[in-house]
Design a protein around this motif. Sequence first.
Motif, PDB file in Angstrom:
ATOM      1  N   ASP A 324      85.160   6.399  89.606  1.00 22.08           N
ATOM      2  CA  ASP A 324      85.951   7.453  89.044  1.00 22.08           C
ATOM      3  C   ASP A 324      85.734   8.722  90.044  1.00 22.08           C
ATOM      4  N   ALA A 325      84.681   8.934  90.426  1.00 19.47           N
ATOM      5  CA  ALA A 325      84.449  10.250  91.281  1.00 19.47           C
ATOM      6  C   ALA A 325      85.370  10.003  92.777  1.00 19.47           C
ATOM      7  N   ASP A 326      85.362   8.631  93.000  1.00 21.50           N
ATOM      8  CA  ASP A 326      85.996   8.697  94.518  1.00 21.50           C
ATOM      9  C   ASP A 326      87.588   8.704  94.217  1.00 21.50           C
ATOM     10  N   ALA A 327      87.963   8.273  93.088  1.00 23.84           N
ATOM     11  CA  ALA A 327      89.276   8.462  92.728  1.00 23.84           C
ATOM     12  C   ALA A 327      89.605   9.893  92.629  1.00 23.84           C
ATOM     13  N   LEU A 328      88.767  10.721  91.990  1.00 24.22           N
ATOM     14  CA  LEU A 328      89.076  12.098  91.698  1.00 24.22           C
ATOM     15  C   LEU A 328      88.733  13.137  92.755  1.00 24.22           C
ATOM     16  N   GLY A 329      88.058  12.472  93.860  1.00 25.25           N
ATOM     17  CA  GLY A 329      87.794  13.267  95.116  1.00 25.25           C
ATOM     18  C   GLY A 329      86.534  14.115  94.812  1.00 25.25           C
ATOM     19  N   CYS A 330      85.612  13.839  94.031  1.00 26.25           N
ATOM     20  CA  CYS A 330      84.425  14.641  93.753  1.00 26.25           C
ATOM     21  C   CYS A 330      82.919  14.027  93.917  1.00 26.25           C
ATOM     22  N   ARG A 331      82.990  12.818  94.732  1.00 27.99           N
ATOM     23  CA  ARG A 331      81.848  12.056  95.068  1.00 27.99           C
ATOM     24  C   ARG A 331      80.752  13.092  95.349  1.00 27.99           C
ATOM     25  N   LEU A 332      80.744  13.894  96.325  1.00 27.39           N
ATOM     26  CA  LEU A 332      79.576  14.791  96.449  1.00 27.39           C
ATOM     27  C   LEU A 332      79.273  15.562  95.324  1.00 27.39           C
ATOM     28  N   GLN A 333      80.011  16.174  94.608  1.00 22.64           N
ATOM     29  CA  GLN A 333      79.486  16.650  93.454  1.00 22.64           C
ATOM     30  C   GLN A 333      78.782  15.891  92.280  1.00 22.64           C
ATOM     31  N   LEU A 334      78.965  14.665  92.509  1.00 20.31           N
ATOM     32  CA  LEU A 334      78.440  13.667  91.557  1.00 20.31           C
ATOM     33  C   LEU A 334      77.155  13.190  92.109  1.00 20.31           C
ATOM     34  N   GLU A 335      77.265  13.109  93.314  1.00 19.53           N
ATOM     35  CA  GLU A 335      76.004  12.712  94.078  1.00 19.53           C
ATOM     36  C   GLU A 335      74.671  13.732  93.952  1.00 19.53           C
ATOM     37  N   GLY A 336      75.234  15.151  93.811  1.00 18.18           N
ATOM     38  CA  GLY A 336      74.125  16.030  93.589  1.00 18.18           C
ATOM     39  C   GLY A 336      73.651  15.979  92.353  1.00 18.18           C
ATOM     40  N   LEU A 337      74.483  15.666  91.375  1.00 26.11           N
ATOM     41  CA  LEU A 337      73.674  15.370  90.080  1.00 26.11           C
ATOM     42  C   LEU A 337      73.038  14.313  90.053  1.00 26.11           C
ATOM     43  N   ARG A 338      73.040  13.092  90.833  1.00 23.59           N
ATOM     44  CA  ARG A 338      72.347  11.941  90.902  1.00 23.59           C
ATOM     45  C   ARG A 338      71.064  12.395  91.344  1.00 23.59           C
ATOM     46  N   ASP A 339      71.197  13.232  92.464  1.00 25.37           N
ATOM     47  CA  ASP A 339      69.694  13.438  93.037  1.00 25.37           C
ATOM     48  C   ASP A 339      68.989  14.374  92.078  1.00 25.37           C
ATOM     49  N   LEU A 340      69.699  15.260  91.404  1.00 22.92           N
ATOM     50  CA  LEU A 340      68.881  16.228  90.223  1.00 22.92           C
ATOM     51  C   LEU A 340      68.322  15.251  89.215  1.00 22.92           C
ATOM     52  N   ALA A 341      68.955  13.920  88.648  1.00 21.28           N
ATOM     53  CA  ALA A 341      68.417  13.271  87.736  1.00 21.28           C
ATOM     54  C   ALA A 341      67.541  12.567  88.295  1.00 21.28           C
ATOM     55  N   GLN A 342      67.397  11.935  89.546  1.00 19.38           N
ATOM     56  CA  GLN A 342      66.321  11.155  90.378  1.00 19.38           C
ATOM     57  C   GLN A 342      65.035  11.801  90.593  1.00 19.38           C
ATOM     58  N   ASN A 343      65.127  13.215  90.864  1.00 20.01           N
ATOM     59  CA  ASN A 343      64.142  14.011  91.012  1.00 20.01           C
ATOM     60  C   ASN A 343      63.713  14.848  89.940  1.00 20.01           C
ATOM     61  N   ARG A 344      64.585  15.080  88.767  1.00 15.53           N
ATOM     62  CA  ARG A 344      64.252  15.497  87.735  1.00 15.53           C
ATOM     63  C   ARG A 344      63.584  17.024  87.975  1.00 15.53           C
ATOM     64  N   GLN A 345      64.659  17.596  88.725  1.00 15.99           N
ATOM     65  CA  GLN A 345      64.193  18.908  89.412  1.00 15.99           C
ATOM     66  C   GLN A 345      65.323  20.067  88.907  1.00 15.99           C
ATOM     67  N   GLY A 346      65.831  20.157  87.640  1.00 14.22           N
ATOM     68  CA  GLY A 346      66.748  20.917  87.509  1.00 14.22           C
ATOM     69  C   GLY A 346      66.521  22.555  87.334  1.00 14.22           C
ATOM     70  N   ASP A 347      67.375  23.050  86.907  1.00  9.74           N
ATOM     71  CA  ASP A 347      67.229  24.622  86.645  1.00  9.74           C
ATOM     72  C   ASP A 347      65.942  25.268  85.928  1.00  9.74           C
ATOM     73  N   ALA A 348      65.732  24.698  84.824  1.00  5.92           N
ATOM     74  CA  ALA A 348      64.532  24.843  83.943  1.00  5.92           C
ATOM     75  C   ALA A 348      63.258  24.657  84.904  1.00  5.92           C
TER      76      ALA A 348
END
Length: 378
Positions: A324-348
């Motif tokens: 869906d990200a590829d179809a909508l042209g937002c793969r980079l943004q979704l990968e940013g969230l994937r990195d966040l979730a993998q590292n568990r290093q959010g804003d908090a």
Amino acid sequence: MTALSQLTFTPSRPLTLGVELELQLVSLRDYNLTRAATDLLESLRYDDRFGEVKLEITESMIEVNSRPRDDVAAIGRDLDGLRDVLVSHCQRNNIAICGGGTHPFQHWPEQRISPGERFAFLNQRYGYLSKQFTVFGQHIHVGVPSGDDAIWLTHAFNRYVPHFVALSASSPFLDATDSGFESARLNAVSAFPLSGQAPDVADWAAFTNHMGLLQSCGVANSIKDLYWDVRPKPEYGTVEIRVCDTPLSVDRATELAAFAQCLARHLLRERPAVAPAMQALVARYNKFQACRFGFDAGLADPVGRRVVPLGDDLLRLLETLAPDADALGCRLQLEGLRDLAQNRQGDAVWLRRTAADVGNFHDLTRAATERFAQPSRY
């Protein structure tokens, strides 16, 4: 007053996006909140091609709204443009703009209600809660073609409220204290009687009947009175996700918008079974888990009768949404969230780590204002 039962849903193009950000106004003298919103808006001149700047419930808050857009890149440009105008204008007035779901050390009794009929009504109805509502969120609108689609997507999104909470959590500090929560902001929202999950209504006709009942009983004058986690917004033709903390950067705000758009596309395309009544049994618990523990939360699955680790479930979901990200042209943004979730290093995590490094909440807030002022990388 128009009867809510007569509401019509204004169709919009499917998957269009809109983003609202509630932002902190802080003094450059001590980085506490400052009551300056009305004066700032009276002197603010900006090009409205990027969207709108508005008052919020107290004078220490200001809200920016993007234009309705087809893609996340355009949302990012809008938010960048509005942020740049505000940063420049506020700096000339010895004020800074800050993200984050709560201010680390402000005292709610010091806040002042903004002028306007709506804000006066809220203050009269909710008393001290209206000043305690000096918390800051990101709202994401996703366009749908019909009221029935809006109701279905509202129910479908509710399963993922904890995922949005964990990805956006940026409010660990409250009253100069580490709350122990990743998102303490949502505790203030939960105090309102019309917060929580939307009721189990089958379609738009059932929703308007439900709203007509609330209006007849004096419970709600309009849909604005509903502080649901996810709600339909018929005048815009959207479904509105309301549980995200305001992030510390425009980048994170656009990533969250990308997540909402990809998830909506996936859900509307696949039409999985939804169980609003079953989800309602665990909705408050699951939201609490996400607020308290973030990616380490354990979610109750009432259908499978099991506990699901939120972080693992989120990574699986992000992988599912990649096409869906590829179809909508937002793969980079979704990968940013994937990195966040993998590292568990959010804003908090960033806020806690920075607070430990600088040793006080004033310098923490200064660092957060500097982070929010940085140009987007997308």
